[in-house]
Design an enzyme around this catalytic site. Structure first.
Site, PDB file in Angstrom:
ATOM      1  N   ASP A  27       8.873   4.376   6.069  1.00 25.49           N
ATOM      2  CA  ASP A  27       8.889   2.963   5.695  1.00 25.49           C
ATOM      3  C   ASP A  27      10.059   2.738   4.750  1.00 25.49           C
ATOM      4  O   ASP A  27      10.357   3.587   3.901  1.00 25.49           O
ATOM      5  CB  ASP A  27       7.587   2.541   5.013  1.00 25.49           C
ATOM      6  CG  ASP A  27       7.558   1.053   4.716  1.00 25.49           C
ATOM      7  OD1 ASP A  27       7.196   0.284   5.619  1.00 25.49           O
ATOM      8  OD2 ASP A  27       7.904   0.662   3.585  1.00 25.49           O
ATOM      9  N   GLU A  29      12.158  -0.162   2.154  1.00 26.18           N
ATOM     10  CA  GLU A  29      12.264  -1.443   1.464  1.00 26.18           C
ATOM     11  C   GLU A  29      13.745  -1.791   1.410  1.00 26.18           C
ATOM     12  O   GLU A  29      14.588  -0.903   1.231  1.00 26.18           O
ATOM     13  CB  GLU A  29      11.667  -1.383   0.056  1.00 26.18           C
ATOM     14  CG  GLU A  29      10.195  -0.997   0.015  1.00 26.18           C
ATOM     15  CD  GLU A  29       9.301  -1.890   0.860  1.00 26.18           C
ATOM     16  OE1 GLU A  29       9.636  -3.093   1.006  1.00 26.18           O
ATOM     17  OE2 GLU A  29       8.298  -1.403   1.381  1.00 26.18           O
ATOM     18  N   HIS A 168       3.951  -2.896  -0.140  1.00 26.13           N
ATOM     19  CA  HIS A 168       5.400  -3.080  -0.010  1.00 26.13           C
ATOM     20  C   HIS A 168       6.182  -2.124  -0.909  1.00 26.13           C
ATOM     21  O   HIS A 168       7.303  -2.448  -1.311  1.00 26.13           O
ATOM     22  CB  HIS A 168       5.804  -4.532  -0.265  1.00 26.13           C
ATOM     23  CG  HIS A 168       5.404  -5.462   0.843  1.00 26.13           C
ATOM     24  ND1 HIS A 168       5.947  -5.400   2.103  1.00 26.13           N
ATOM     25  CD2 HIS A 168       4.494  -6.459   0.872  1.00 26.13           C
ATOM     26  CE1 HIS A 168       5.401  -6.325   2.864  1.00 26.13           C
ATOM     27  NE2 HIS A 168       4.512  -6.984   2.149  1.00 26.13           N
ATOM     28  N   ASP A 173       3.232   2.450   1.711  1.00 26.64           N
ATOM     29  CA  ASP A 173       3.116   1.867   3.057  1.00 26.64           C
ATOM     30  C   ASP A 173       3.177   2.949   4.126  1.00 26.64           C
ATOM     31  O   ASP A 173       2.483   2.873   5.144  1.00 26.64           O
ATOM     32  CB  ASP A 173       4.220   0.837   3.286  1.00 26.64           C
ATOM     33  CG  ASP A 173       3.962  -0.462   2.531  1.00 26.64           C
ATOM     34  OD1 ASP A 173       3.038  -0.484   1.699  1.00 26.64           O
ATOM     35  OD2 ASP A 173       4.699  -1.442   2.759  1.00 26.64           O
TER      36      ASP A 173
END
Length: 575
Positions: A27, A29, A168, A173
């Site tokens: 994941d 960001e 998030h 995540d």
């Protein structure tokens, strides 16, 4: 359940058992939604095999520039947190080494893998060519809407009882996605899928009763238009559109259609009515009108366009914002339409965050006097009701709102960004997120109103686009409503066809107020067609202009920043 058939196979045919596959669940960001212009701020990954966690990877990444307030609200990652973090040139090779030889897994994989591939290309690293598994894709086939309203990671994590709640942050995540992956693999395993090769090609099974109704498509035309599924009492179940009616309807009886609601609809259907249309735009407009008229139970969108509301800046001595059901030709500024009153109230709240516009509902005159309210004492209203603010001074306040709705939205949006920044610095992220959502509601509604205004006010617009097989497609639009459409054959003089179209097009009365002469969704559909690159304007009766720095410009800047927020949402058309 489909019948299983035993087949003698070699060991090579059996494929790679899922229990022996190494998955790396990743994941990211980022600072926005575009991998070409935005940067990674965090990478989190978990390596698993056979249900066992083999290792974890987590690092913040210095993006080399400021993180937008939008993203800080979403992730909690601030500029100070990444100031001492490694850049992507150091972080990416470390992740690729961690993930070597694995199958990559991500929730909404095109987003995360798109960023990884783009950064590999930018740094000159060859992409390793990992096989990729998308848990959103699997969830769409294995999890029904009766279980969850959407396939967001948070919804699936709650459904499957994940040990980590997604928030998030990249590693959290990724850990939640591991639990979702294992739950989905358990479901697909119960359906007889036990190898990586079977998983890669898996699609929902089609029930026998669904296949048996393929005959409903046999006599349908191979032409663009609208198709209407009906039950045994001739009630409309579902309305759709396609460039090839027969081929699209056939897909409802095959493996390419795996929406559970559509399977239920097909089970009730006993007939399909086709409506052949001259152009794709005509088909799309007919579809909207039929859905609004019949309100079919299996169409999710466009069923109640009449419920739209507008946000109005009233015309009075001391204007205020009011949510109204209809527009009038009264000189007021309108934003919208909104799909619900709640969205309109969110947009009004965005204005009230940064503009001291009065929020009371009573009508005030220049001579009205009363005691001040709490908002005035907090400095969020100039208290015109007490006589402390003259109509001239208040008019300057109202002009800021009028300009944001009908003209330049940038100053008000800048003020909202500053409000969000201060909230983020105070770590009041939830409040900042509320301001963000309110701002987007306002900008989107102002953009809709500004874009529709020229078409709504034009008595007639005739436009043309090259046809798919030669010739031209022509449309006639009157006050925002599609009044007629036609085709000219290849090589023919188009002028007689244009004249015939204009003479035979529907007579449309000038609407009262700012709204178009039809449901706004139809006008927006027409606008999208008019804005396609090959469309040429043949004639315009009226003016076609939008504010130079209107809400559309601001929306184009904000929407990419929100793409990360929207990741994982289920998207489906008219279902």
């Amino acid at each position: 359940m489909p019948t299983a058939h035993a087949i003698q196979a070699t060991f090579d045919d059996l494929g790679t058992p899922l229990s022996g596959v190494t998955f790396v669940v990743v994941d990211l960001e980022t600072t926005g939604g575009n991998p070409r212009s935005n940067r990674i701020t965090e990478i989190g990954a978990v390596k698993v095999r056979g249900g066992e966690v083999l290792g974890e990877f987590q690092t913040l990444v210095n993006p080399g520039g400021p993180i937008p307030a939008f993203i800080s609200v979403l992730t909690g990652i601030t500029d100070s947190m990444v100031a001492s973090a490694p850049g992507i040139a150091a972080a990416l090779p470390a992740f690729l080494e961690f993930a070597a030889g694995s199958v990559l897994v991500a929730h909404n994989a095109p987003f995360d893998i798109g960023f990884l591939r783009a950064n590999c290309a930018e740094l000159g690293h060859p992409w390793p060519g990992h096989q990729v598994l998308d848990t959103v894709h699997l969830a769409r086939q294995l999890v029904s809407r009766d279980e969850v309203p959407n396939r967001k990671l948070g919804s699936l994590a709650q459904l499957f009882g994940a040990t980590i709640t997604p928030d998030h942050r990249a590693l959290h995540d990724a850990q939640a996605t591991v639990d979702v992956l294992h739950a989905l693999l358990g479901r697909v395993g119960n359906l007889g899928v036990h190898t990586l090769e079977e998983l890669a090609s898996y699609t929902s099974r089609v029930r026998p009763e669904q296949r048996r109704k393929r005959y409903l498509a046999d006599d349908l035309p191979r032409a663009p238009g609208v198709y209407i599924f009906k039950d045994d009492r001739a009630r409309v179940l579902y309305v759709g559109t396609s460039v090839d009616i027969q081929r699209r309807v056939r897909s409802y009886f095959t493996a390419s259609e795996h929406r559970s609601r559509m399977a239920q609809m097909v089970g009730l259907a006993t007939s399909v009515t086709p409506i052949v249309c001259a152009t794709v735009l005509e088909a799309q407009v007919r579809e909207l009108r039929l859905i609004a008229e019949h309100k079919p139970r299996f169409n999710r969108r466009s069923r109640h366009p009449e419920k739209g509301v507008w946000l109005k800046l009233t015309v009075e001595t001391f204007p205020r914002l009011s949510v109204v059901r209809e527009t009038r030709d009264d000189g007021a500024e309108y934003a919208g339409p909104f799909g619900s009153r709640a969205m309109a109230e969110m947009a009004a709240a965005a204005v009230h965050e940064v503009v001291p516009l009065r929020q009371c509902t009573k009508r005030l005159s220049a001579t009205t006097t009363s005691s001040s309210c709490a908002l005035a004492e907090m400095g969020r209203c100039g208290a015109p009701c007490t006589g402390q603010q003259s109509p001239q001074d208040y008019a300057q306040v109202a002009a800021r709102v009028a300009e944001a709705i009908g003209g330049d939205a940038r100053p008000l949006v800048d003020d909202l960004h500053e409000r969000m920044r201060r909230l983020c610095e105070s770590e009041r992220f939830e409040e900042a997120a509320t301001v963000r959502d309110r701002m987007l509601a306002l900008v989107r509604a102002a953009d809709r109103a500004q874009r529709m205004a020229p078409l709504t006010a034009s008595p007639e617009v005739v436009a043309a686009r090259p046809g798919a097989v030669g010739g031209w497609e022509f449309v006639c639009v009157r006050y925002g409503k599609l009044a007629g459409t036609t085709l000219s054959p290849p090589g023919a003089d188009p002028r007689p066809y244009i004249d015939a179209l204009v003479d035979s097009a529907e007579v449309v009365a000038r609407p009262v107020g700012r709204a178009p002469a039809t449901h706004p969704e139809e006008t927006e559909k027409i606008l999208r067609w008019l804005e396609t690159p090959q469309v040429r304007m043949v004639r315009i009766e009226g003016e076609w202009s939008c504010p130079v720095h209107g809400a559309g410009e601001v929306r184009e800047q904000l929407e990419p920043l929100m793409s990360r927020v929207d990741n994982g949402f289920e998207t489906s058309a008219m279902a």
